[in-house]
Design a protein around this motif. Structure first.
Motif, PDB file in Angstrom:
ATOM      1  N   ALA A 168       2.003  10.238  -1.977  1.00 34.17           N
ATOM      2  CA  ALA A 168       2.808   9.343  -1.147  1.00 34.17           C
ATOM      3  C   ALA A 168       4.161   9.098  -1.780  1.00 34.17           C
ATOM      4  CB  ALA A 168       2.072   8.024  -0.938  1.00 34.17           C
ATOM      5  N   GLN A 178       6.275  12.118  -1.124  1.00 34.90           N
ATOM      6  CA  GLN A 178       6.702  12.132   0.275  1.00 34.90           C
ATOM      7  C   GLN A 178       7.931  11.266   0.491  1.00 34.90           C
ATOM      8  OE1 GLN A 178       4.462   9.758   3.059  1.00 34.90           O
ATOM      9  NE2 GLN A 178       4.734  11.237   4.722  1.00 34.90           N
ATOM     10  N   GLN A 216      -3.638  10.461  -4.086  1.00 31.56           N
ATOM     11  CA  GLN A 216      -3.005  10.085  -2.825  1.00 31.56           C
ATOM     12  C   GLN A 216      -1.748   9.251  -3.025  1.00 31.56           C
ATOM     13  OE1 GLN A 216      -6.619   7.393  -1.793  1.00 31.56           O
ATOM     14  NE2 GLN A 216      -4.945   6.557  -0.577  1.00 31.56           N
ATOM     15  N   TYR A 217      -1.721   8.409  -4.062  1.00 27.75           N
ATOM     16  CA  TYR A 217      -0.548   7.578  -4.288  1.00 27.75           C
ATOM     17  C   TYR A 217       0.607   8.400  -4.870  1.00 27.75           C
ATOM     18  CZ  TYR A 217      -3.663   3.620  -3.460  1.00 27.75           C
ATOM     19  OH  TYR A 217      -4.543   2.726  -2.903  1.00 27.75           O
ATOM     20  N   ASP A 261       0.845  -1.196   0.000  1.00 29.71           N
ATOM     21  CA  ASP A 261       0.000   0.000   0.000  1.00 29.71           C
ATOM     22  C   ASP A 261       0.879   1.243   0.000  1.00 29.71           C
ATOM     23  OD1 ASP A 261       0.550  -1.167   2.624  1.00 29.71           O
ATOM     24  OD2 ASP A 261      -0.506   0.566   3.451  1.00 29.71           O
ATOM     25  N   LYS A 262       0.678   2.080  -0.987  1.00 27.62           N
ATOM     26  CA  LYS A 262       1.603   3.181  -1.251  1.00 27.62           C
ATOM     27  C   LYS A 262       1.580   4.258  -0.160  1.00 27.62           C
ATOM     28  CE  LYS A 262       2.421   0.820  -4.799  1.00 27.62           C
ATOM     29  NZ  LYS A 262       3.565  -0.117  -4.749  1.00 27.62           N
ATOM     30  N   ASP A 263       0.447   4.403   0.523  1.00 22.66           N
ATOM     31  CA  ASP A 263       0.362   5.417   1.576  1.00 22.66           C
ATOM     32  C   ASP A 263       1.367   5.181   2.688  1.00 22.66           C
ATOM     33  OD1 ASP A 263      -1.677   6.701   0.263  1.00 22.66           O
ATOM     34  OD2 ASP A 263      -3.273   5.719   1.391  1.00 22.66           O
ATOM     35  N   ASN A 264       1.792   3.940   2.851  1.00 20.46           N
ATOM     36  CA  ASN A 264       2.718   3.603   3.936  1.00 20.46           C
ATOM     37  C   ASN A 264       4.168   3.453   3.478  1.00 20.46           C
ATOM     38  OD1 ASN A 264       1.458   3.451   6.577  1.00 20.46           O
ATOM     39  ND2 ASN A 264       0.161   1.848   5.712  1.00 20.46           N
ATOM     40  N   ASN A 265       4.464   3.854   2.261  1.00 22.01           N
ATOM     41  CA  ASN A 265       5.836   3.673   1.759  1.00 22.01           C
ATOM     42  C   ASN A 265       6.891   4.254   2.699  1.00 22.01           C
ATOM     43  OD1 ASN A 265       5.496   2.169  -0.563  1.00 22.01           O
ATOM     44  ND2 ASN A 265       5.420   3.936  -1.932  1.00 22.01           N
TER      45      ASN A 265
END
Length: 236
Positions: free
Chosen positions: A200, A203, A196-197, A156-160
């Protein structure tokens, strides 16, 4: 890769080059060919999404582990086990720990890995990435699990960024942490895109660039998985 070709500006010539070169660099007579092809078929039949690496990408990561002498590797995001089978089948001395959140994916991956004859060297852990990584970190710090020599992040890309921070503390010096799907059809550099991806990805690129003890580069690539790329970071 986590987008289908329909999500990209795809050039069929990219696929043609991959198909042409791969049949020469990895002919069908290679011992792991059947296992890899069977894994893709079984994963598709089970309804898993087509997020696998391309064959050339899978082999590149496997060859990196070989040239770097990696014997203990970590993957975050197992899917059907395709990339895990690449790494282990090309490196007989390598042991791989792979983390997967979705139970169905875990079940399919374990079966694929068993049929490939690699269950003794690939450990599939079911659970949320951050929770499992935290446990692995405790084991590494306690000396009950060795540090890793290569990490591949494709979940899941939000948690990269969270995955990167946790992975950084459990790798050996000069190990690579590779994060997939960073370029996202070039949208990484389109600052009007607030997906969102994409956000991310920005980020993690920005944070890794400022992270002490890390040297990194983003590699753009095209091929049968269209246009995307990796963040390739060396932890000093």
């Amino acid at each position: 890769m986590n987008w289908t070709s329909n999500s990209y500006h795809h050039n069929p010539q990219w696929t043609a080059v991959d198909v042409y070169t791969y049949k020469h660099s990895h002919p069908a007579s290679r011992p792991n060919t059947k296992a890899l092809e069977s894994t893709l078929i079984a994963s598709s039949s089970a309804g898993l999404p087509d997020y696998n690496l391309s064959p050339t990408q899978g082999k590149f990561l496997a060859l990196h582990c070989r040239t770097a002498g990696v014997t203990n590797s970590l993957e975050i995001g197992t899917l059907g086990g395709y990339s895990a089978i690449w790494l282990a089948s090309e490196n007989p001395k390598l042991r791989l720990t792979t983390i997967e959140y979705k139970l169905k994916h875990v079940q399919v991956a374990r079966k694929n890995i068993e049929l490939a004859g690699l269950s003794d060297r690939i450990e599939v852990i079911h659970g949320a990435g951050i929770d499992v990584l935290s446990r692995l970190r405790e084991e590494v710090e306690a000396g009950t699990r060795p540090k890793f020599g290569f990490v591949f992040i494709d979940a899941d890309k939000d948690n990269n960024w969270n995955y990167f921070k946790l992975s950084k503390g459990i790798v050996k010096p000069n190990s690579v942490i590779c994060i997939d799907n960073i370029v996202r059809d070039g949208q990484l550099a389109d600052f009007s895109d607030t997906d969102q991806y994409v956000m991310a990805s920005r980020q993690v690129v920005q944070n890794v660039g400022k992270e002490p003890g890390v040297d990194s580069v983003v590699i753009q690539m095209v091929g049968e998985k269209s246009y995307d790329g990796w963040l390739w970071a060396v932890v000093n």
